[in-house]
Design an enzyme around this catalytic site. Structure first.
Site, mmCIF file in Angstrom:
data_model
loop_
_atom_site.group_PDB
_atom_site.id
_atom_site.type_symbol
_atom_site.label_atom_id
_atom_site.label_comp_id
_atom_site.label_asym_id
_atom_site.label_seq_id
_atom_site.Cartn_x
_atom_site.Cartn_y
_atom_site.Cartn_z
ATOM 1 N N HIS A 166 0.808 -1.218 0.000
ATOM 2 C CA HIS A 166 0.000 0.000 0.000
ATOM 3 C C HIS A 166 0.843 1.271 0.000
ATOM 4 O O HIS A 166 0.318 2.367 0.186
ATOM 5 C CB HIS A 166 -0.930 0.010 1.214
ATOM 6 C CG HIS A 166 -2.020 -1.004 1.153
ATOM 7 N ND1 HIS A 166 -1.874 -2.277 1.653
ATOM 8 C CD2 HIS A 166 -3.270 -0.942 0.640
ATOM 9 C CE1 HIS A 166 -2.996 -2.955 1.454
ATOM 10 N NE2 HIS A 166 -3.859 -2.171 0.839
ATOM 11 N N ARG A 170 -14.955 -3.947 3.013
ATOM 12 C CA ARG A 170 -14.918 -2.508 2.776
ATOM 13 C C ARG A 170 -15.140 -2.286 1.288
ATOM 14 O O ARG A 170 -14.976 -3.207 0.471
ATOM 15 C CB ARG A 170 -13.589 -1.888 3.218
ATOM 16 C CG ARG A 170 -12.408 -2.291 2.370
ATOM 17 C CD ARG A 170 -11.098 -1.707 2.865
ATOM 18 N NE ARG A 170 -11.030 -0.262 2.718
ATOM 19 C CZ ARG A 170 -10.477 0.378 1.674
ATOM 20 N NH1 ARG A 170 -9.953 -0.335 0.676
ATOM 21 N NH2 ARG A 170 -10.429 1.685 1.631
ATOM 22 N N ASN A 220 -13.926 0.008 -1.999
ATOM 23 C CA ASN A 220 -12.932 0.892 -2.580
ATOM 24 C C ASN A 220 -13.452 1.323 -3.946
ATOM 25 O O ASN A 220 -14.258 0.610 -4.556
ATOM 26 C CB ASN A 220 -11.589 0.176 -2.710
ATOM 27 C CG ASN A 220 -10.459 1.119 -3.074
ATOM 28 O OD1 ASN A 220 -10.466 2.286 -2.698
ATOM 29 N ND2 ASN A 220 -9.483 0.614 -3.810
ATOM 30 N N LYS A 232 -5.588 8.369 -8.090
ATOM 31 C CA LYS A 232 -6.571 7.525 -8.766
ATOM 32 C C LYS A 232 -6.563 7.697 -10.283
ATOM 33 O O LYS A 232 -7.354 7.075 -10.987
ATOM 34 C CB LYS A 232 -7.968 7.805 -8.204
ATOM 35 C CG LYS A 232 -8.163 7.307 -6.778
ATOM 36 C CD LYS A 232 -9.564 7.603 -6.254
ATOM 37 C CE LYS A 232 -9.759 7.065 -4.823
ATOM 38 N NZ LYS A 232 -9.853 5.590 -4.808
#
Length: 339
Positions: free
Chosen positions: A195, A225, A227, A319
């Site tokens: 990460h 979760r 993402n 991103k």
């Protein structure tokens, strides 16, 4: 919504992929607030949303099953290294076989069947016309290695994380639809190394707290979760190995085509402790929804506009949204009464 797989659609070239009204309705929309900030956002992986929800079962099978399995075959035929398992992960791979086969046969009995007689197992996948008998734990009794065998029958990517020295290591996986990362590059990395590129998290100790939380997950208590990112075109494989095919597409977004070309890409990530090996199975189930389909839900359109408008620049860059972020914000603004 039950499985009812559609005929095979394409995630490349002519991009024939599309979502039905039911698929749009069950899409796991990731924004709970008007502002997005990077967080671990873990919760127990328990059924939520009722029948047909993406959270109804431990593993989600939907109308795109056949399309995603066809895409996986194409990727692995060209790049077999997208599936790898280090020798010490053999037991973890068999853990994964059991977890997936038991879950699918219990949750989708019309499509999957598992009969166990000690170590002698009979497995049937009616969707892919697979019917095999094998000895659990004996890789020679399967037509291919166990991770490869079961991974070719599941939507989403899977990583197996070995836990040792108070850390988690990416030592096995089948990864054919990643969001700009490579199994070949990350294999063997620790949780923090894996990460490392994520911005706005390390200084706040997010990953340290996340790792402490994850290594304490017990058997039978999976967590999940969501993402997300944005991707151009309905392309599942946005790996570094294929950057030459998809990277330039980021420059093709215009005000006229943004609703059609830009997709909200959401990963339903589940971490589940394996009982025999103590490894962690990390499933990454990817969903794609075009902006023009997303805005049919007015609440989502407003929420997403506000989340995109306030997105911090480091996350925009990380991103890969820099070239078309403004175009997306402008497109969504027309659906927000307060902008």
């Amino acid at each position: 919504m039950r499985v009812a797989p559609k005929e095979i659609q394409s995630f490349r070239d002519d991009f024939t992929y599309s979502n039905s009204a039911e698929a749009i309705e069950r899409f796991p929309f990731p924004f709970a607030e008007d502002e997005y900030r990077y967080s671990v956002n873990m919760e127990p992986h328990l059924p939520k949303g009722g029948e047909g929800s993406a959270y109804e079962h431990f593993l989600d099978i939907d109308e795109h099953y056949l399309s995603e399995m066809a895409e996986r075959e194409l990727v692995l035929k060209e790049m077999p290294h997208r599936c790898l398992a280090m020798p010490h992960m053999d037991l973890a791979c068999w853990d994964m076989v059991e977890r997936i086969m038991v879950s699918l046969s219990e949750d989708y009995p019309d499509y999957f069947s598992l009969i166990r007689d000690g170590d002698h197992w009979s497995w049937e996948n009616k969707l892919l016309n697979i019917k095999d008998q094998f000895t659990f734990g004996d890789s020679s009794s399967l037509p291919m290695p166990p991770l490869d065998y079961i991974g070719r029958q599941m939507q989403g990517d899977f990583a197996l994380l070995d836990q040792r020295e108070g850390d988690l290591f990416l030592d096995a996986g089948i990864i054919t639809c990643p969001a700009d990362w490579s199994l070949a590059f990350d294999a063997g990395m620790s949780f923090k190394e894996w990460h490392g590129p994520v911005p706005m998290a390390h200084g706040e100790g997010i990953f340290e707290r996340a790792l402490k939380y994850l290594i304490a997950i017990p058997v039978g208590k999976p967590v999940r979760r969501l993402n997300w990112t944005l991707t151009v075109n309905a392309r599942m494989d946005t790996s570094p190995e294929k950057y030459h095919e998809w990277g330039h597409e980021r420059t093709s977004v215009t005000p006229e085509n943004v609703g059609e070309k830009v997709y909200l890409r959401v990963e339903l990530q589940v971490l589940d402790r394996m009982p025999r090996s103590n490894a962690m199975m990390f499933s990454i189930r990817t969903y794609l929804l075009s902006l023009e389909d997303l805005v049919t839900n007015k609440e989502w359109a407003v929420r997403m506009h506000r989340a995109m408008k306030t997105l911090p620049e480091p996350l925009i860059n990380y991103k890969g949204l820099t070239r078309f972020h403004g175009t997306v914000v402008d497109y969504l603004a027309q659906f927000d009464p307060v902008n």
